[in-house]
Design an enzyme around this catalytic site. Sequence first.
Site, PDB file in Angstrom:
ATOM      1  CG  ASN A 144       3.239  -3.163 -12.196  1.00  0.00           C
ATOM      2  OD1 ASN A 144       3.826  -3.597 -13.185  1.00  0.00           O
ATOM      3  ND2 ASN A 144       3.307  -1.895 -11.824  1.00  0.00           N
ATOM      4  CG  LEU A 170      -9.068  -4.951  -2.391  1.00  0.00           C
ATOM      5  CD1 LEU A 170      -8.850  -6.310  -3.019  1.00  0.00           C
ATOM      6  CD2 LEU A 170      -9.188  -5.105  -0.880  1.00  0.00           C
ATOM      7  CG  ASP A 184      -2.140   0.860   1.076  1.00  0.00           C
ATOM      8  OD1 ASP A 184      -1.981   2.072   0.840  1.00  0.00           O
ATOM      9  OD2 ASP A 184      -3.253   0.338   1.174  1.00  0.00           O
ATOM     10  CB  THR A 210      -7.291   6.738  -0.244  1.00  0.00           C
ATOM     11  OG1 THR A 210      -7.178   5.394  -0.767  1.00  0.00           O
ATOM     12  CG2 THR A 210      -7.257   7.716  -1.385  1.00  0.00           C
ATOM     13  N   GLY A 211      -5.380   5.166   2.180  1.00  0.00           N
ATOM     14  CA  GLY A 211      -5.453   4.272   3.342  1.00  0.00           C
ATOM     15  C   GLY A 211      -4.636   4.836   4.492  1.00  0.00           C
ATOM     16  N   GLY A 247       0.928  -9.398 -13.235  1.00  0.00           N
ATOM     17  CA  GLY A 247       2.268  -9.926 -13.504  1.00  0.00           C
ATOM     18  C   GLY A 247       2.785 -10.742 -12.325  1.00  0.00           C
ATOM     19  CE  LYS A 303     -11.628   0.004  -9.070  1.00  0.00           C
ATOM     20  NZ  LYS A 303     -10.742  -0.846  -8.285  1.00  0.00           N
ATOM     21  NE  ARG A 345     -16.098   5.297   0.358  1.00  0.00           N
ATOM     22  CZ  ARG A 345     -15.339   4.218   0.087  1.00  0.00           C
ATOM     23  NH1 ARG A 345     -15.721   3.371  -0.835  1.00  0.00           N
ATOM     24  NH2 ARG A 345     -14.213   4.000   0.739  1.00  0.00           N
ATOM     25  CE1 TYR A 360     -12.844   3.326  -8.056  1.00  0.00           C
ATOM     26  CE2 TYR A 360     -15.206   3.396  -8.527  1.00  0.00           C
ATOM     27  CZ  TYR A 360     -14.139   2.855  -7.834  1.00  0.00           C
ATOM     28  OH  TYR A 360     -14.351   1.852  -6.906  1.00  0.00           O
TER      29      TYR A 360
HETATM   30  P1  NAD Z   1      -9.726   2.690   0.356  1.00  0.00           P
HETATM   31  O1  NAD Z   1      -9.395   3.990  -0.243  1.00  0.00           O
HETATM   32  O2  NAD Z   1     -10.016   2.623   1.811  1.00  0.00           O
HETATM   33  O3  NAD Z   1      -8.591   1.618   0.041  1.00  0.00           O
HETATM   34  C1  NAD Z   1      -7.805   1.643  -1.108  1.00  0.00           C
HETATM   35  C2  NAD Z   1      -6.358   1.409  -0.694  1.00  0.00           C
HETATM   36  O4  NAD Z   1      -5.524   1.392  -1.865  1.00  0.00           O
HETATM   37  C3  NAD Z   1      -5.800   2.529   0.198  1.00  0.00           C
HETATM   38  O5  NAD Z   1      -5.181   1.969   1.340  1.00  0.00           O
HETATM   39  C4  NAD Z   1      -4.794   3.255  -0.679  1.00  0.00           C
HETATM   40  O6  NAD Z   1      -3.758   3.849   0.042  1.00  0.00           O
HETATM   41  C5  NAD Z   1      -4.341   2.127  -1.584  1.00  0.00           C
HETATM   42  N1  NAD Z   1      -3.774   2.578  -2.864  1.00  0.00           N
HETATM   43  C6  NAD Z   1      -4.307   3.455  -3.760  1.00  0.00           C
HETATM   44  N2  NAD Z   1      -3.506   3.580  -4.823  1.00  0.00           N
HETATM   45  C7  NAD Z   1      -2.427   2.770  -4.609  1.00  0.00           C
HETATM   46  C8  NAD Z   1      -1.253   2.464  -5.336  1.00  0.00           C
HETATM   47  N3  NAD Z   1      -0.993   3.019  -6.525  1.00  0.00           N
HETATM   48  N4  NAD Z   1      -0.359   1.593  -4.803  1.00  0.00           N
HETATM   49  C9  NAD Z   1      -0.592   1.001  -3.593  1.00  0.00           C
HETATM   50  N5  NAD Z   1      -1.697   1.250  -2.867  1.00  0.00           N
HETATM   51  C10 NAD Z   1      -2.596   2.128  -3.359  1.00  0.00           C
HETATM   52  O7  NAD Z   1     -10.993   2.109  -0.478  1.00  0.00           O
HETATM   53  P2  NAD Z   1     -11.861   0.801  -0.244  1.00  0.00           P
HETATM   54  O8  NAD Z   1     -13.256   1.231  -0.051  1.00  0.00           O
HETATM   55  O9  NAD Z   1     -11.239  -0.089   0.759  1.00  0.00           O
HETATM   56  O10 NAD Z   1     -11.767   0.120  -1.688  1.00  0.00           O
HETATM   57  C11 NAD Z   1     -10.904  -0.970  -1.951  1.00  0.00           C
HETATM   58  C12 NAD Z   1     -11.136  -1.461  -3.375  1.00  0.00           C
HETATM   59  O11 NAD Z   1     -12.495  -1.891  -3.536  1.00  0.00           O
HETATM   60  C13 NAD Z   1     -10.892  -0.378  -4.436  1.00  0.00           C
HETATM   61  O12 NAD Z   1     -10.273  -0.972  -5.549  1.00  0.00           O
HETATM   62  C14 NAD Z   1     -12.292   0.072  -4.802  1.00  0.00           C
HETATM   63  O13 NAD Z   1     -12.338   0.543  -6.118  1.00  0.00           O
HETATM   64  C15 NAD Z   1     -13.100  -1.205  -4.616  1.00  0.00           C
HETATM   65  N6  NAD Z   1     -14.518  -0.922  -4.332  1.00  0.00           N
HETATM   66  C16 NAD Z   1     -14.909  -0.447  -3.109  1.00  0.00           C
HETATM   67  C17 NAD Z   1     -16.244  -0.171  -2.886  1.00  0.00           C
HETATM   68  C18 NAD Z   1     -16.755   0.317  -1.556  1.00  0.00           C
HETATM   69  O14 NAD Z   1     -17.965   0.579  -1.441  1.00  0.00           O
HETATM   70  N7  NAD Z   1     -15.970   0.443  -0.526  1.00  0.00           N
HETATM   71  C19 NAD Z   1     -17.181  -0.336  -3.916  1.00  0.00           C
HETATM   72  C20 NAD Z   1     -16.726  -0.776  -5.146  1.00  0.00           C
HETATM   73  C21 NAD Z   1     -15.401  -1.085  -5.346  1.00  0.00           C
HETATM   74  N1  UDP Z   2     -24.754  11.401  -1.052  1.00  0.00           N
HETATM   75  C1  UDP Z   2     -25.566  12.217  -0.293  1.00  0.00           C
HETATM   76  N2  UDP Z   2     -25.003  12.921   0.727  1.00  0.00           N
HETATM   77  C2  UDP Z   2     -23.691  12.851   1.037  1.00  0.00           C
HETATM   78  C3  UDP Z   2     -22.858  12.008   0.266  1.00  0.00           C
HETATM   79  C4  UDP Z   2     -23.420  11.294  -0.765  1.00  0.00           C
HETATM   80  O1  UDP Z   2     -26.773  12.315  -0.542  1.00  0.00           O
HETATM   81  O2  UDP Z   2     -23.259  13.528   1.987  1.00  0.00           O
HETATM   82  C5  UDP Z   2     -25.373  10.607  -2.115  1.00  0.00           C
HETATM   83  C6  UDP Z   2     -24.607  10.604  -3.445  1.00  0.00           C
HETATM   84  O3  UDP Z   2     -25.048  11.684  -4.233  1.00  0.00           O
HETATM   85  C7  UDP Z   2     -24.996   9.250  -4.015  1.00  0.00           C
HETATM   86  C8  UDP Z   2     -25.213   8.363  -2.795  1.00  0.00           C
HETATM   87  O4  UDP Z   2     -25.370   9.253  -1.687  1.00  0.00           O
HETATM   88  O5  UDP Z   2     -26.221   9.351  -4.716  1.00  0.00           O
HETATM   89  C9  UDP Z   2     -24.029   7.452  -2.521  1.00  0.00           C
HETATM   90  O6  UDP Z   2     -22.859   8.252  -2.551  1.00  0.00           O
HETATM   91  P1  UDP Z   2     -21.433   7.664  -2.183  1.00  0.00           P
HETATM   92  O7  UDP Z   2     -20.446   8.740  -2.447  1.00  0.00           O
HETATM   93  O8  UDP Z   2     -21.480   7.072  -0.829  1.00  0.00           O
HETATM   94  O9  UDP Z   2     -21.244   6.441  -3.202  1.00  0.00           O
HETATM   95  P2  UDP Z   2     -21.363   6.326  -4.811  1.00  0.00           P
HETATM   96  O10 UDP Z   2     -21.961   7.566  -5.375  1.00  0.00           O
HETATM   97  O11 UDP Z   2     -19.976   6.093  -5.263  1.00  0.00           O
HETATM   98  O12 UDP Z   2     -22.254   5.163  -5.008  1.00  0.00           O
END
Ligand code: NAD
Ligand code: UDP
Length: 309
Positions: free
Chosen positions: A99, A73, A31, A35-36, A102, A149, A186, A145
């Site tokens: 990567n 992730l 990591d 954002t972590g 790989g 993906k 979020r 984003y």
């Molecule tokens: P998060 O931001 O908490 O975790 C992402 C982690 O990736 C962080 O720790 C960040 O530092 C690390 N990171 C980012 N870019 C990096 C890089 N180039 N090299 C090494 N580390 C890197 O987000 P999360 O909610 O835990 O999401 C994890 C994964 O799940 C993401 O790929 C996200 O797209 C996917 N995902 C999450 C949700 C959700 O609702 N939480 C929904 C759909 C998809």
């Molecule tokens: N949203 C909201 N108030 C907030 C943050 C988000 O009403 O303070 C809404 C946002 O517009 C979206 C939904 O909640 O329709 C979920 O947003 P989030 O950012 O959690 O996830 P995503 O849009 O990526 O699904």
Amino acid sequence: MRVLITGGAGFIGSHLSRKLIEMGNEVICIDNLLTGNLSNIEDLMKRKEFLFIKHDITKPIFIEGEIHQVFHLASPASPKDYAQYPIQTLKAGAYGTHNALGIALHKKAKFLLASTSEVYGDPLEHPQKETYWGNVNPVGPRGVYDEAKRFAEALTMAYNKIHKLDVKIARIFNTYGPFMRLDDGRVIPNFINQALNDEPLTVFGNGEHTRSFCYIDDMIEGLIKLMESDFNGPMNLGSPEEWKIKEVAKLFMEISGKKLEIKYLPLPEDDPHRRQPDISLAKNVLNWEPKIRLREGLKRTWEHFLKKL
Ligand code: NAD
Ligand code: UDP
């Protein structure tokens, strides 16, 4: 087993690391802390089964020894984060996935990509099945984003076709729980943060738009089952329990016991109107479905943050 998790210091990654260690595995976490946060894995850092490597996965890395599974992730995940880091987001999906694939190929490991419901964009099909191709604006604010993906999914499937790599693609729908960053923008962290500060809850648009929220423990179970399966290709993982955002705000007030105002703000550009996974595939192949309803999951999440404070 020895498991590599990119993004292991994030919200989902830290829960996944903890669960895999609890199950008797070793975890290597890569990591760059974009954002972590190390505080998410403070307890794990003391364990001999856990190795943290601070590294940006968009740059190559050689890891000594066997690896049996790679969970990729690493990527900014919240709309606020990927708006702040658009280029890093595209690079994590492209070079980062390359990567990570790989490494899996070199180690003959299984590979799982954390993809997203965002590949469906603002969906014209409801609920969304894996066969739906989506409705994405490539140059809109969410394009960095969504397209990262979508590219990552295409690259993952190409490694399956050309190199016969055992790959899985989890299309994760909105997931929430302890260890989210309260400033990640979020909706659930926003509500928690606002309630802790006795501020109005912000609802974007008229609050009629929907999301389907999955509690983290259910998501972790789904990710592990998918990795253990023989299935190759994309699979929806999420909760089919669909909620209007204004109803989530009301439910949250009830759970937190806080009477707060609702402040309506403009709906962000390209915000998807509806979102609900069709999880028939996960039910049939993995025998998986979420068990924790939103009411219970929100309660657990709220209590976690109260305790933390
Ligand atoms: P998060 O931001 O908490 O975790 C992402 C982690 O990736 C962080 O720790 C960040 O530092 C690390 N990171 C980012 N870019 C990096 C890089 N180039 N090299 C090494 N580390 C890197 O987000 P999360 O909610 O835990 O999401 C994890 C994964 O799940 C993401 O790929 C996200 O797209 C996917 N995902 C999450 C949700 C959700 O609702 N939480 C929904 C759909 C998809
Ligand atoms: N949203 C909201 N108030 C907030 C943050 C988000 O009403 O303070 C809404 C946002 O517009 C979206 C939904 O909640 O329709 C979920 O947003 P989030 O950012 O959690 O996830 P995503 O849009 O990526 O699904």
